[in-house]
Design a protein around this motif. Structure first.
Motif, PDB file in Angstrom:
ATOM      1  N   CYS A  34       0.839  -1.196   0.000  1.00  0.00           N
ATOM      2  CA  CYS A  34       0.000   0.000   0.000  1.00  0.00           C
ATOM      3  C   CYS A  34       0.877   1.250   0.000  1.00  0.00           C
ATOM      4  O   CYS A  34       2.024   1.231   0.460  1.00  0.00           O
ATOM      5  CB  CYS A  34      -0.894   0.011   1.234  1.00  0.00           C
ATOM      6  SG  CYS A  34      -2.115  -1.325   1.249  1.00  0.00           S
ATOM      7  N   CYS A 237      -6.172   1.053   2.426  1.00  0.00           N
ATOM      8  CA  CYS A 237      -5.205  -0.035   2.305  1.00  0.00           C
ATOM      9  C   CYS A 237      -5.939  -1.347   2.542  1.00  0.00           C
ATOM     10  O   CYS A 237      -6.420  -1.601   3.650  1.00  0.00           O
ATOM     11  CB  CYS A 237      -4.068   0.135   3.307  1.00  0.00           C
ATOM     12  SG  CYS A 237      -2.777  -1.139   3.197  1.00  0.00           S
ATOM     13  N   LEU A 243      -3.892   3.004   5.569  1.00  0.00           N
ATOM     14  CA  LEU A 243      -2.487   3.334   5.722  1.00  0.00           C
ATOM     15  C   LEU A 243      -2.441   4.735   6.317  1.00  0.00           C
ATOM     16  O   LEU A 243      -2.968   5.685   5.735  1.00  0.00           O
ATOM     17  CB  LEU A 243      -1.777   3.291   4.373  1.00  0.00           C
ATOM     18  CG  LEU A 243      -0.261   3.477   4.402  1.00  0.00           C
ATOM     19  CD1 LEU A 243       0.404   2.336   5.159  1.00  0.00           C
ATOM     20  CD2 LEU A 243       0.288   3.547   2.976  1.00  0.00           C
ATOM     21  N   ALA A 258      -0.108   0.613   9.675  1.00  0.00           N
ATOM     22  CA  ALA A 258      -1.191  -0.137   9.043  1.00  0.00           C
ATOM     23  C   ALA A 258      -2.306  -0.268  10.080  1.00  0.00           C
ATOM     24  O   ALA A 258      -2.096  -0.811  11.165  1.00  0.00           O
ATOM     25  CB  ALA A 258      -0.717  -1.511   8.606  1.00  0.00           C
TER      26      ALA A 258
END
Length: 299
Positions: A34, A237, A243, A258
């Motif tokens: 991502c 993401c 993200l 994350a």
């Protein structure tokens, strides 16, 4: 914690009584990395574009030339910046706070990514009274846009506009005096959701239905350690994830995370690592692809 959010007292109680859960490992895939497109305004007034990728450690790279859009030191806050493809080059727009006024910033770029001299930057004044606002963002849907502004006395305001671009007040809620900044992580036909951090270090989501009167649901995600970030920038993401880039503008450090499906303390957060270069600009924001393909589904 899952309760309607109306007053500062609720926030104070949440900070004092809720217990945080440790961050857990976020799910990852071996085939997809991502990334988010990070925009900023540098000391000269130029708009800077970079790509931040969730490699380990994170990587950051230039994503186009710096564009001389503003005067040096002119911009204090910016919304996300939208790039819409067009027949003669992309159309670019954002909303910026300059002094105590809000402006709509528009321009076009050519195929080389540089300013199109036929469509140079234009600032259109929206209105005054913005000198005390500390955060601002917009959520774009088909046919209309919703705007959110956080004032330093803890009031969170909402406006909407349609195709004519005219802003209309759409409610406000108190109780955010301890908050520093916010990042949009979800937008649907019926609600918006922000991640918001406090000066005391907590991280919350605020789920806001689009209807009137304006109200919402607050959930604490983490109890501590998030106080250092003056800017939060988020991008989709995975299927249900985000993200998240947190920027400490005092130390010029950026940290990438994350974040799994937002669900209070059960939210999975994994720190990916520190961005390997200092982030020294004063204003940061998300660069959005065409709204027709932009998806945020973090909640």
């Amino acid at each position: 914690m899952n309760r309607k959010f109306f007053a500062p007292a609720i926030m104070a109680a949440a900070l004092l009584t809720a217990g945080g859960l440790p961050a857990a490992a976020a799910p990852a895939t071996s085939t997809t990395v991502c990334s988010l497109r990070l925009g900023s305004v540098d000391a000269t007034g130029g708009e800077v574009f970079q790509q931040v990728a969730a490699t380990r450690p994170p990587t950051i790279s230039s994503d186009g030339p710096t564009l001389p859009v503003f005067a040096a030191g002119q911009v204090r806050l910016s919304s996300s910046l939208v790039v819409k493809p067009g027949p003669v080059g992309p159309a670019v727009d954002s909303y910026v706070i300059i002094g105590s006024a809000m402006y709509h910033s528009t321009y076009r770029t050519g195929v080389d990514g540089r300013l199109d001299p036929k469509h140079p930057p234009v600032l259109t004044r929206i209105g005054g009274g913005w000198g005390t606002f500390t955060a601002f963002e917009r959520s774009i849907r088909a046919g209309y846009t919703t705007y959110y502004g956080l004032r330093n006395d803890g009031m969170l305001f909402r406006w909407t506009s349609g195709a004519d671009g005219v802003w209309h007040r759409a409610g406000s809620v108190p109780g955010f005096a301890g908050f520093k900044t916010m990042a949009l992580i979800s937008k649907t036909r019926t609600y918006d959701t922000f991640l918001m951090n406090t000066r005391a270090g907590a991280l919350f989501t605020f789920h806001i239905p689009v209807g009137s009167p304006m109200h919402g649901m607050v959930k604490m995600v983490r109890e501590r350690t998030w106080q250092g970030f003056e800017s939060l920038v988020a991008e989709k993401c995975g299927v249900y994830g985000t993200l998240l880039l947190g920027i400490d503008q005092d130390t010029h450090a950026g940290y990438l995370y994350a974040v799994g499906h937002a669900n209070g303390f059960a939210t999975v957060i994994q720190q990916i690592g520190k961005v390997p270069v200092p982030l020294t600009d004063h204003v940061y924001f998300r660069v959005v692809p065409s709204p027709a393909v932009d998806v945020l589904n973090g909640e």
